[in-house]
Design an enzyme around this catalytic site. Structure first.
Site, PDB file in Angstrom:
ATOM      1  N   ASP A   1       0.853  -1.189   0.000  1.00  0.00           N
ATOM      2  CA  ASP A   1       0.000   0.000   0.000  1.00  0.00           C
ATOM      3  C   ASP A   1       0.893   1.245   0.000  1.00  0.00           C
ATOM      4  O   ASP A   1       1.766   1.383   0.864  1.00  0.00           O
ATOM      5  CB  ASP A   1      -0.867  -0.041   1.275  1.00  0.00           C
ATOM      6  CG  ASP A   1      -1.812   1.141   1.347  1.00  0.00           C
ATOM      7  OD1 ASP A   1      -2.152   1.698   0.298  1.00  0.00           O
ATOM      8  OD2 ASP A   1      -2.185   1.501   2.473  1.00  0.00           O
ATOM      9  N   MET A   2       0.686   2.107  -0.968  1.00  0.00           N
ATOM     10  CA  MET A   2       1.506   3.314  -1.037  1.00  0.00           C
ATOM     11  C   MET A   2       1.186   4.223   0.161  1.00  0.00           C
ATOM     12  O   MET A   2       0.064   4.241   0.648  1.00  0.00           O
ATOM     13  CB  MET A   2       1.219   4.079  -2.332  1.00  0.00           C
ATOM     14  CG  MET A   2       1.341   3.254  -3.594  1.00  0.00           C
ATOM     15  SD  MET A   2       2.885   2.338  -3.701  1.00  0.00           S
ATOM     16  CE  MET A   2       4.057   3.673  -3.850  1.00  0.00           C
TER      17      MET A   2
ATOM     18  N   TYR B   1      -1.309  10.348  -2.974  1.00  0.00           N
ATOM     19  CA  TYR B   1      -1.421  11.542  -3.817  1.00  0.00           C
ATOM     20  C   TYR B   1      -0.393  12.597  -3.392  1.00  0.00           C
ATOM     21  O   TYR B   1       0.128  13.340  -4.219  1.00  0.00           O
ATOM     22  CB  TYR B   1      -2.832  12.141  -3.749  1.00  0.00           C
ATOM     23  CG  TYR B   1      -3.921  11.335  -4.431  1.00  0.00           C
ATOM     24  CD1 TYR B   1      -3.713  10.042  -4.867  1.00  0.00           C
ATOM     25  CD2 TYR B   1      -5.181  11.890  -4.633  1.00  0.00           C
ATOM     26  CE1 TYR B   1      -4.722   9.309  -5.471  1.00  0.00           C
ATOM     27  CE2 TYR B   1      -6.204  11.173  -5.245  1.00  0.00           C
ATOM     28  CZ  TYR B   1      -5.966   9.873  -5.655  1.00  0.00           C
ATOM     29  OH  TYR B   1      -6.975   9.153  -6.253  1.00  0.00           O
TER      30      TYR B   1
ATOM     31  N   ARG C   1       0.262  14.959   9.399  1.00  0.00           N
ATOM     32  CA  ARG C   1      -0.513  14.192  10.383  1.00  0.00           C
ATOM     33  C   ARG C   1       0.059  14.405  11.773  1.00  0.00           C
ATOM     34  O   ARG C   1      -0.667  14.451  12.760  1.00  0.00           O
ATOM     35  CB  ARG C   1      -0.498  12.689  10.035  1.00  0.00           C
ATOM     36  CG  ARG C   1      -1.236  12.374   8.750  1.00  0.00           C
ATOM     37  CD  ARG C   1      -1.267  10.880   8.454  1.00  0.00           C
ATOM     38  NE  ARG C   1      -1.448  10.668   7.019  1.00  0.00           N
ATOM     39  CZ  ARG C   1      -1.750   9.507   6.459  1.00  0.00           C
ATOM     40  NH1 ARG C   1      -1.913   8.428   7.208  1.00  0.00           N
ATOM     41  NH2 ARG C   1      -1.892   9.404   5.158  1.00  0.00           N
TER      42      ARG C   1
ATOM     43  N   GLU D   1      -2.894   0.295  -4.283  1.00  0.00           N
ATOM     44  CA  GLU D   1      -2.791  -0.942  -3.487  1.00  0.00           C
ATOM     45  C   GLU D   1      -2.638  -2.143  -4.400  1.00  0.00           C
ATOM     46  O   GLU D   1      -3.345  -2.258  -5.398  1.00  0.00           O
ATOM     47  CB  GLU D   1      -4.117  -1.194  -2.779  1.00  0.00           C
ATOM     48  CG  GLU D   1      -4.286  -0.658  -1.430  1.00  0.00           C
ATOM     49  CD  GLU D   1      -5.676  -1.063  -0.975  1.00  0.00           C
ATOM     50  OE1 GLU D   1      -5.748  -1.856  -0.037  1.00  0.00           O
ATOM     51  OE2 GLU D   1      -6.668  -0.621  -1.576  1.00  0.00           O
TER      52      GLU D   1
END
Ligand code: TTP
Length: 672
Positions: A18-19, A23, A60, A121
């Protein structure tokens, strides 16, 4: 038929890759000066700085979340860089992200069977590669083990105070006395670490991965330690993992089935399911669903990695929240034309580049009726055979829309004339093309024919077979034009921007009137249908499909004459045998439990009142959802990929502070 229990699937090596903040990474590659800085990609509109759709791990750490608007993100993190998603035809243009995803797929697919699961993914079946490594060069014989592999997280491995974690991992990887299944997983660790390094080198993107003996566990693991890290689930740790995994975090249990398990059976974690026998679960939820639940409680999943590098479907959509809601048929048509144009371009390039043809066109929309305050319910989705050529797709989509609108409005009437405002509002539109099949080799002349069809515009001659078969006044397009009948989403979206008065107009009509809404329903492709299907509904669904198939067979000759719909049927058996989808698993033949309203019975009773689905939602690729605006995507993705949301079991989703060689090499985290 009960689902076959996979016997030897525990000796497989499956990875889910999973990247990380995908984006954002794509935008940072375009603007390298943004690397390592708090960054978010925003789908811009005037309201509060637009919606965030991807957030870097640095942002985040400052408290920025995907659920925020641009203005909120700035308030939380004044130095954040907001990059606007590219726009084309008045909507987000995701081509650069799709292409970037393809770059990654082409690298990952080098080591084994590869399934592109969404825009960012991938599942890999690395069993053969791991078996070869174990036979030729088992890990314990290696002089050097790469740092990236040593930084793996091994679930359940105890690391005592003072122990060097990487040395513990080395010991685990090199255990001579491990059982074969774990030895294969150890090889998987080395292979995946190599692949991730290769992805970084060639694309500049970091990714995270989960390695386990099946897809379900690999997917759960990949979200546990992000960004740029990998996690392996040894066979012995499966029960521990599932024991504390909240039931709703499990893929396919985010919806009504999960709710029923919680409320009716008091099941809170996947492990809690262990207390029920297979027979009991079957009695409550039907044979297939019962068996499936029994299996997942034990970490058993026989789902194969499909060798599929290309998307399962194509889609293009747009929402029109609040005062932007479309009010006239002509504005709907204008927007549909734009969406269909994009869809058609993608179909043409899929045909050109990959020699693939789609055969079903589906229209989804969301709407409400002005006269009916309780009308925030489903706008029926409609399908028909897909005809190539932009104008044909536009024409068919508009006809599907009108059929759906008639059904939606029912006794309220449609008032759909010309530019007059109808007594309805459309808050979301999308078109998708599915049932994509390869054109067999040796049909190049036919290819040319379609290419011309695709390039030419539709003339009056190309009368819509769908329309001919579906007199507008009598029944909806899907009733006779497609075996798929209708798609109807149950997505209730609490769109936050509803009710806010936005300025600006997409199609020149939006400032006329600012409607204030409180709620919006959205129809869109989702895996929601794989919530458990009540038996009655399944039967309906199955019979609908069978009828459709018969209808379809009858129609094929007409279709060949009239246009180019469902051409894949001509080349290939349309209904090829595929492994059972989740929906098929749940298309259960068990008799309903007649002895009083048990948990699931109550649940089924509720469901029975709902509309039949006969469309296989898992034929819609997740990337279709990327076409939808972020607020809606978020909602849908909680069903599709619940495991990606804050898996708290043993993982550390926001483990931004931890290091991995890739993470530190690519994107050093700055101290704040
Ligand atoms: P995800 O893989 O869900 O998230 P992500 O890659 O941004 O971050 P993470 O590291 O936590 O995996 O989504 C992949 C891309 O899809 C994401 O970068 C942007 C897009 N996307 C949306 O446009 N809307 C959404 O609601 C979600 C969830 C993703």
């Amino acid at each position: 038929m009960p689902v076959a229990r996979p016997e030897s699937s525990d000796a497989r090596v499956i990875a889910h890759v999973d990247m990380d903040c995908f984006y954002v990474q794509v935008e940072q590659r375009k603007q390298p000066e943004l690397r390592g800085l708090p960054t978010a990609v925003v789908q811009y509109n005037e309201w509060k700085g637009g919606a965030l759709i991807a957030v870097s791990y640095e942002a985040r750490r400052c408290g920025v979340k995907r659920s925020m608007r641009g203005d909120e993100a700035r308030a939380a993190c004044p130095e954040i860089h907001l990059v606007q998603v590219p726009v084309a035809r008045g909507k987000a243009d995701l081509n650069s992200y799709r292409n970037a995803g393809s770059e990654v797929v082409s690298i990952l697919s080098q080591k084994g069977k590869c399934e592109r699961a969404s825009i960012d993914e991938v599942y890999l079946d690395l069993t053969e590669a791991a078996e070869s490594m174990l036979a030729d060069k088992p890990p314990e014989t290696l002089e050097v083990i790469e740092d990236e592999a040593l930084r793996s997280h091994v679930l359940g491995m105890s690391i005592k105070d003072g122990d060097d974690a990487t040395e513990c991992v080395r010991d685990w990887i090199c255990r001579r006395n491990a059982d074969r299944r774990d030895k294969l997983l150890a090889c998987g660790i080395l292979i995946v670490a190599d692949l991730r390094k290769q992805v970084l080198k060639d694309t500049e993107f970091t990714c995270s991965a989960g390695i386990a003996h099946n897809k379900m566990l690999a997917k759960l693991a990949s979200g546990m330690n992000k960004p740029a890290q990998q996690t392996v689930v040894p066979y012995s740790s499966v029960q521990e993992l599932l024991h504390s995994l909240p039931i709703k975090k499990m893929k396919q249990l985010g919806g009504k089935l999960g709710t029923s398990l919680q409320i009716d059976l008091g099941v809170n974690t996947v492990g809690d399911l262990l207390q029920f026998s297979e027979g009991k679960l079957q009695e409550l939820y039907g044979m297939n669903t019962g068996t499936w639940l029994w299996n997942i409680a034990r970490g058993i999943s026989g789902e194969e990695v499909q060798g599929r590098l290309l998307p399962k479907s194509h889609g293009s959509g747009k929402t029109f929240p609040g005062p932007r809601a479309l009010k006239t048929l002509s504005s709907v048509q204008q927007w549909l034309n734009r969406l269909c144009e994009e869809l058609s371009e993608r179909l043409s390039s899929d045909l050109e580049q990959n020699k693939r043809l789609a055969s079903t066109l589906t229209l989804h929309a969301s709407a409400y009726r002005l006269s009916d305050s309780d009308s925030h319910k489903k706008f029926p989705s409609k399908s028909c055979p897909l005809r190539y050529g932009t104008a044909k797709i536009q024409e068919d989509a508009f006809n599907l829309f009108q059929a759906a609108l008639r059904e939606f409005m029912g006794p309220y009437g449609t008032k759909t004339q010309g530019k007059n405002q109808g007594s309805w509002r459309i808050t979301g539109l999308s078109v998708s093309a599915s049932k994509i099949t390869d054109i067999p080799t040796g049909v190049s002349s036919i290819m040319k024919y379609f290419h011309n069809q695709s390039a030419s515009s539709c003339s009056k001659l190309s009368t819509d077979s769908c329309i001919q078969e579906c007199p507008a006044s009598s029944f909806s397009a899907s009733e006779s034009c497609s075996e798929q009948r209708s798609i109807e989403s149950e997505t209730a979206v609490s769109a936050k921007n509803i009710g806010v008065r936005c300025k600006g107009s997409d199609v020149g009509e939006l400032e006329e009137q600012a409607d204030t809404l409180t709620k919006e329903d959205v129809s869109c492709p989702s895996n929601k249908a794989i919530d458990v299907l009540p038996q009655s509904r399944n039967k309906l669904s199955t019979s609908g499909t069978q009828m459709g198939r018969m209808e379809r067979k009858r129609n094929n000759s007409k279709e060949m004459t009239w246009g180019t719909p469902s051409i894949a049927d001509i080349f290939k058996n349309y209904y090829t045998t595929t492994p059972p989808s989740m929906q098929e698993i749940q298309e259960d033949s068990t008799r309903a439990n007649s002895s009083g309203p048990t948990a699931s019975q109550r649940y089924r009773d509720e469901e029975r009142t709902e509309t039949t689905w006969s469309y296989k939602m898992d034929e819609i690729d997740e990337s279709v959802i990327d076409e939808l605006p972020p607020e809606i995507q978020r909602e849908i993705r909680t069903w599709l990929r619940p495991s990606k949301r804050a898996v708290t079991v043993t993982g550390n989703k926001s483990n931004v502070g931890s290091t991995s060689s890739i993470a530190s090499y690519f994107s050093p985290l700055r101290d704040r």
